[in-house]
Design an enzyme around this catalytic site. Structure first.
Site, PDB file in Angstrom:
ATOM      1  N   LYS A  90       0.852  -1.197   0.000  1.00 29.20           N
ATOM      2  CA  LYS A  90       0.000   0.000   0.000  1.00 29.20           C
ATOM      3  C   LYS A  90       0.878   1.233   0.000  1.00 29.20           C
ATOM      4  O   LYS A  90       1.788   1.353   0.822  1.00 29.20           O
ATOM      5  CB  LYS A  90      -0.884  -0.016   1.262  1.00 29.20           C
ATOM      6  CG  LYS A  90      -1.791   1.185   1.378  1.00 29.20           C
ATOM      7  CD  LYS A  90      -3.149   0.914   0.794  1.00 29.20           C
ATOM      8  CE  LYS A  90      -3.938   2.169   0.510  1.00 29.20           C
ATOM      9  NZ  LYS A  90      -3.619   2.886  -0.745  1.00 29.20           N
ATOM     10  N   LYS A 114       5.534   3.771   8.239  1.00 27.95           N
ATOM     11  CA  LYS A 114       4.343   4.601   8.432  1.00 27.95           C
ATOM     12  C   LYS A 114       3.098   3.712   8.569  1.00 27.95           C
ATOM     13  O   LYS A 114       2.287   3.869   9.469  1.00 27.95           O
ATOM     14  CB  LYS A 114       4.195   5.526   7.226  1.00 27.95           C
ATOM     15  CG  LYS A 114       3.010   6.462   7.291  1.00 27.95           C
ATOM     16  CD  LYS A 114       2.846   7.227   5.991  1.00 27.95           C
ATOM     17  CE  LYS A 114       4.171   7.799   5.537  1.00 27.95           C
ATOM     18  NZ  LYS A 114       4.043   8.869   4.574  1.00 27.95           N
ATOM     19  N   LYS A 126       5.424   1.950  -3.120  1.00 31.01           N
ATOM     20  CA  LYS A 126       5.336   3.282  -3.714  1.00 31.01           C
ATOM     21  C   LYS A 126       5.571   3.138  -5.206  1.00 31.01           C
ATOM     22  O   LYS A 126       6.200   2.170  -5.644  1.00 31.01           O
ATOM     23  CB  LYS A 126       6.406   4.208  -3.111  1.00 31.01           C
ATOM     24  CG  LYS A 126       6.075   5.669  -3.236  1.00 31.01           C
ATOM     25  CD  LYS A 126       5.089   6.147  -2.180  1.00 31.01           C
ATOM     26  CE  LYS A 126       4.625   7.561  -2.448  1.00 31.01           C
ATOM     27  NZ  LYS A 126       3.858   8.099  -1.312  1.00 31.01           N
ATOM     28  N   GLY A 165      -2.834   8.294  -4.324  1.00 31.54           N
ATOM     29  CA  GLY A 165      -2.191   9.485  -4.875  1.00 31.54           C
ATOM     30  C   GLY A 165      -0.943   9.889  -4.109  1.00 31.54           C
ATOM     31  O   GLY A 165      -0.614   9.337  -3.063  1.00 31.54           O
ATOM     32  N   ASP A 166      -0.237  10.849  -4.663  1.00 30.59           N
ATOM     33  CA  ASP A 166       0.911  11.517  -4.021  1.00 30.59           C
ATOM     34  C   ASP A 166       1.132  12.780  -4.856  1.00 30.59           C
ATOM     35  O   ASP A 166       0.187  13.238  -5.528  1.00 30.59           O
ATOM     36  CB  ASP A 166       2.145  10.591  -4.016  1.00 30.59           C
ATOM     37  CG  ASP A 166       3.293  11.119  -3.153  1.00 30.59           C
ATOM     38  OD1 ASP A 166       3.252  10.929  -1.924  1.00 30.59           O
ATOM     39  OD2 ASP A 166       4.233  11.744  -3.686  1.00 30.59           O
ATOM     40  N   THR A 210      -4.699  13.705   5.260  1.00 29.20           N
ATOM     41  CA  THR A 210      -3.280  13.858   5.616  1.00 29.20           C
ATOM     42  C   THR A 210      -3.063  15.175   6.369  1.00 29.20           C
ATOM     43  O   THR A 210      -2.399  15.203   7.414  1.00 29.20           O
ATOM     44  CB  THR A 210      -2.387  13.779   4.356  1.00 29.20           C
ATOM     45  OG1 THR A 210      -2.740  12.599   3.638  1.00 29.20           O
ATOM     46  CG2 THR A 210      -0.925  13.733   4.720  1.00 29.20           C
ATOM     47  N   ASN A 241      -2.450  19.157  -1.898  1.00 25.62           N
ATOM     48  CA  ASN A 241      -3.455  18.493  -1.070  1.00 25.62           C
ATOM     49  C   ASN A 241      -3.119  18.563   0.431  1.00 25.62           C
ATOM     50  O   ASN A 241      -3.958  18.956   1.248  1.00 25.62           O
ATOM     51  CB  ASN A 241      -3.589  17.031  -1.527  1.00 25.62           C
ATOM     52  CG  ASN A 241      -4.493  16.234  -0.632  1.00 25.62           C
ATOM     53  OD1 ASN A 241      -4.024  15.502   0.235  1.00 25.62           O
ATOM     54  ND2 ASN A 241      -5.789  16.403  -0.786  1.00 25.62           N
ATOM     55  N   SER A 381      -7.031   5.848   3.769  1.00 26.85           N
ATOM     56  CA  SER A 381      -7.096   4.970   2.600  1.00 26.85           C
ATOM     57  C   SER A 381      -7.495   3.556   3.047  1.00 26.85           C
ATOM     58  O   SER A 381      -8.271   2.878   2.367  1.00 26.85           O
ATOM     59  CB  SER A 381      -5.745   4.904   1.900  1.00 26.85           C
ATOM     60  OG  SER A 381      -5.593   6.003   1.036  1.00 26.85           O
TER      61      SER A 381
HETATM   62  P1  NDP Z   1       0.446  17.848  -4.433  1.00 24.41           P
HETATM   63  O1  NDP Z   1       0.907  17.444  -5.772  1.00 24.41           O
HETATM   64  O2  NDP Z   1      -0.995  18.022  -4.166  1.00 24.41           O
HETATM   65  O3  NDP Z   1       1.187  19.181  -3.971  1.00 24.41           O
HETATM   66  C1  NDP Z   1       2.575  19.264  -3.915  1.00 24.41           C
HETATM   67  C2  NDP Z   1       2.968  20.664  -3.502  1.00 24.41           C
HETATM   68  O4  NDP Z   1       4.376  20.679  -3.227  1.00 24.41           O
HETATM   69  C3  NDP Z   1       2.750  21.698  -4.590  1.00 24.41           C
HETATM   70  O5  NDP Z   1       2.470  22.936  -4.017  1.00 24.41           O
HETATM   71  C4  NDP Z   1       4.101  21.713  -5.304  1.00 24.41           C
HETATM   72  O6  NDP Z   1       4.378  22.922  -5.990  1.00 24.41           O
HETATM   73  C5  NDP Z   1       5.052  21.542  -4.146  1.00 24.41           C
HETATM   74  N1  NDP Z   1       6.298  20.896  -4.618  1.00 24.41           N
HETATM   75  C6  NDP Z   1       6.396  19.690  -5.232  1.00 24.41           C
HETATM   76  N2  NDP Z   1       7.669  19.432  -5.565  1.00 24.41           N
HETATM   77  C7  NDP Z   1       8.369  20.501  -5.171  1.00 24.41           C
HETATM   78  C8  NDP Z   1       9.750  20.846  -5.214  1.00 24.41           C
HETATM   79  N3  NDP Z   1      10.661  20.019  -5.755  1.00 24.41           N
HETATM   80  N4  NDP Z   1      10.118  22.028  -4.662  1.00 24.41           N
HETATM   81  C9  NDP Z   1       9.197  22.868  -4.102  1.00 24.41           C
HETATM   82  N5  NDP Z   1       7.887  22.588  -4.032  1.00 24.41           N
HETATM   83  C10 NDP Z   1       7.478  21.438  -4.554  1.00 24.41           C
HETATM   84  O7  NDP Z   1       1.076  16.735  -3.442  1.00 24.41           O
HETATM   85  P2  NDP Z   1       0.614  16.336  -1.974  1.00 24.41           P
HETATM   86  O8  NDP Z   1       0.149  17.526  -1.231  1.00 24.41           O
HETATM   87  O9  NDP Z   1      -0.246  15.156  -2.084  1.00 24.41           O
HETATM   88  O10 NDP Z   1       1.985  15.815  -1.355  1.00 24.41           O
HETATM   89  C11 NDP Z   1       2.913  16.686  -0.685  1.00 24.41           C
HETATM   90  C12 NDP Z   1       3.854  15.862   0.173  1.00 24.41           C
HETATM   91  O11 NDP Z   1       3.096  15.103   1.137  1.00 24.41           O
HETATM   92  C13 NDP Z   1       4.710  14.835  -0.576  1.00 24.41           C
HETATM   93  O12 NDP Z   1       5.959  14.731   0.073  1.00 24.41           O
HETATM   94  C14 NDP Z   1       3.950  13.537  -0.373  1.00 24.41           C
HETATM   95  O13 NDP Z   1       4.785  12.399  -0.480  1.00 24.41           O
HETATM   96  C15 NDP Z   1       3.443  13.727   1.050  1.00 24.41           C
HETATM   97  N6  NDP Z   1       2.283  12.927   1.440  1.00 24.41           N
HETATM   98  C16 NDP Z   1       1.105  13.031   0.751  1.00 24.41           C
HETATM   99  C17 NDP Z   1       0.002  12.305   1.170  1.00 24.41           C
HETATM  100  C18 NDP Z   1      -1.336  12.462   0.534  1.00 24.41           C
HETATM  101  O14 NDP Z   1      -2.306  11.896   1.076  1.00 24.41           O
HETATM  102  N7  NDP Z   1      -1.475  13.199  -0.531  1.00 24.41           N
HETATM  103  C19 NDP Z   1       0.117  11.342   2.278  1.00 24.41           C
HETATM  104  C20 NDP Z   1       1.365  11.367   2.970  1.00 24.41           C
HETATM  105  C21 NDP Z   1       2.413  12.117   2.532  1.00 24.41           C
HETATM  106  P3  NDP Z   1       4.313  22.978  -7.581  1.00 24.41           P
HETATM  107  O15 NDP Z   1       2.855  22.969  -7.925  1.00 24.41           O
HETATM  108  O16 NDP Z   1       5.001  24.224  -7.958  1.00 24.41           O
HETATM  109  O17 NDP Z   1       5.033  21.749  -8.080  1.00 24.41           O
END
Ligand code: NDP
Length: 449
Positions: A90, A114, A126, A165-166, A210, A241, A381
């Site tokens: 997962k 986790k 992943k 998603g991620d 999250t 997100n 999830s």
């Molecule tokens: P989204 O795609 O919804 O949002 C990602 C955000 O981070 C955007 O604002 C993006 O900006 C920014 N970002 C991405 N890459 C970079 C970078 N290299 N430098 C600076 N900013 C960056 O993703 P999520 O919110 O889902 O995920 C964010 C984090 O949370 C990740 O690390 C993910 O692994 C983790 N996570 C997510 C979960 C989930 O349920 N969604 C669960 C647990 C962990 P821009 O639009 O400019 O790229």
């Protein structure tokens, strides 16, 4: 340091020389579980550390698709099925140009721990692709997702491996992936993907989970240290997100969020971020955070460069890195501490470098580690999977209540593991130890597998 730990770290480095993020993640976990190895000498004979750091299966595949101009593009797809020790594989899918084997392996490795912390029966995996969804039309996204699933479908299933998603994969992408899976399989297997829209089997509160979970963990951590969220100033990196729903919950708990960002720069609004405006820019228009200034001219916009993320120079009590890995470096950590930060909540995976985390802990800043603090997404999830099996829906409040209970329990487990191993208040070590002990015992019971 424990001899067994040293030997294994050396072997893993030799075996995976070009995978810096993966090595960073393994080193971070194994450094903190060294005290457990002292009390369990049998783990060496059972090769627990070696087995835990070697994925059960790594799948890499070609993803060809045709863009709107008729050009054929070839991306690379990944699915790392890291561990099915305590449940079906997962973990999410990331679509971002930076995706490579090292990044997917680090994320898969983190996911095992986790998922163990949630207390739910889910293993770790992943996946993703170096595909960049930015600037692509809906039709291009759909064609890419269909091609990706045309290979992935043979490796997943509701009792085998359940992606979600991620970064770059939200409800739109999950919808296209699910549609193609359903078509190929000619069956409705709702539990094969999570993060689905509620119209076809998704769970209420999954979208918020999250970010909300992060704030439930933060509340518990602050309360245990005689602090509260109410009245605190917060900065949040990212505006995706996790960031959006962390902001929503922080505001509802009485905090003032003054800054958010994307990969180009950050906005600073000293009056407090207008979240509805951010939601419209990001969730509806898929725009850039800079557009906030169109309706809030008094807010400031600061550009980011590879070596300077201005968001970490803004004075705040609480910092929530919710964007990506290695977002907070040692220099950023020093600036945050100098500005009086009291707590860090890791919404993203591995958002602080090893040196930054060490600096925070040395400076007595509370750190809510990603494996524990952002586990609310995967926990919800798993709740989505159980609703799909039962063919039943819980209400928003029912799921939210379950999420809150899970996050409170995760905090308690991290807290008591830290106390048991002599590092009270160090929730980074506490989270790693609590998860590692559970996984090591499960490995011991299942023989050499
Ligand atoms: P989204 O795609 O919804 O949002 C990602 C955000 O981070 C955007 O604002 C993006 O900006 C920014 N970002 C991405 N890459 C970079 C970078 N290299 N430098 C600076 N900013 C960056 O993703 P999520 O919110 O889902 O995920 C964010 C984090 O949370 C990740 O690390 C993910 O692994 C983790 N996570 C997510 C979960 C989930 O349920 N969604 C669960 C647990 C962990 P821009 O639009 O400019 O790229």
């Amino acid at each position: 340091m424990n001899k067994y730990f040293n030997k294994v770290i050396k072997e893993i480095k030799n075996k995976n020389p070009k995978e810096p993020e993966f090595l960073q993640a393994v080193n971070e976990v194994y450094t903190t579980v060294a005290p457990v190895l002292e009390t369990h000498p049998e783990y060496e004979k059972l090769a627990i550390l070696e087995r835990m750091a070697e994925p059960e299966r790594m799948i890499m595949f070609r993803v060809p698709w045709v863009n709107d101009r008729g050009k054929i593009i070839v991306n690379r797809g990944y699915r790392i099925q890291f561990s099915s020790l305590i449940g079906p594989y997962k973990g999410g899918l990331r679509f971002h140009p930076s995706v490579n084997l090292s990044i997917i392996k680090f994320l898969g490795f983190e996911q095992i721990f986790k998922n163990a912390l949630t207390g739910l029966p889910i293993g770790g995996a992943k996946g993703g692709s170096d595909f960049d969804p930015k600037g692509k039309s809906d039709m291009e996204i759909m064609r890419f997702c269909q091609s990706f699933m045309t290979e992935l479908y043979r490796h997943i299933g509701q009792d085998v491996d359940v992606p979600a998603g991620d970064i770059g994969v939200g409800a739109r992408e999950i919808g296209y992936l699910f549609g193609q899976y359903r078509r190929i399989k000619d069956a409705y297997e709702g539990g094969v993907l999570t993060g689905k829209d509620v119209t076809y089997g998704g769970s209420l509160t999954r979208k918020e989970a999250t970010g909300y979970g992060l704030m439930y963990f933060m509340r518990e951590m602050l309360n245990a240290n005689k602090q509260t969220i109410k009245g605190k100033t917060v900065v949040i990196s990212g505006s995706g997100n996790v960031a959006i729903y962390a902001c929503e919950k922080a505001q509802s708990m009485g905090a003032k969020v003054v800054a958010m960002s994307d990969s180009n720069g950050c906005i600073y609004d000293k009056n407090g971020i207008d979240l509805e405006c951010i939601k419209t820019i990001k969730e509806v228009n898929r725009g850039r955070i800079k557009e906030y200034l169109n309706t809030h001219p008094k807010a400031e916009y600061m550009l980011s460069t590879p070596h300077n993320k201005p968001i970490w120079s803004i004075k705040a009590d609480i910092a929530l890195p919710c964007a990506t890995q290695n977002d907070i470096t040692l220099d950023d950590a020093k600036r945050l501490v100098a500005n009086g930060v009291i707590a860090i909540g890791e919404g993203a995976n591995m958002p602080c470098t090893f040196e930054a985390t060490e600096y925070f802990l040395k400076s007595k800043v509370l750190v809510a580690p990603a494996k524990a603090a952002n586990a609310g997404g995967v926990a919800t999830s798993a709740i989505e999977m159980s609703q799909n099996s039962m063919r039943y829906y819980y209400t928003f409040n029912e799921v939210d209540k379950k999420l809150e209970t899970i996050m409170v329990n995760i905090f308690k487990n991290c807290d008591s593991a830290a106390k048991e191993y002599g590092c009270k208040g160090n929730y980074v070590s506490g989270a790693n130890i609590a998860a590692f002990k559970k996984l090591a015992e499960a490995m011991k019971m299942q023989g050499i597998a």
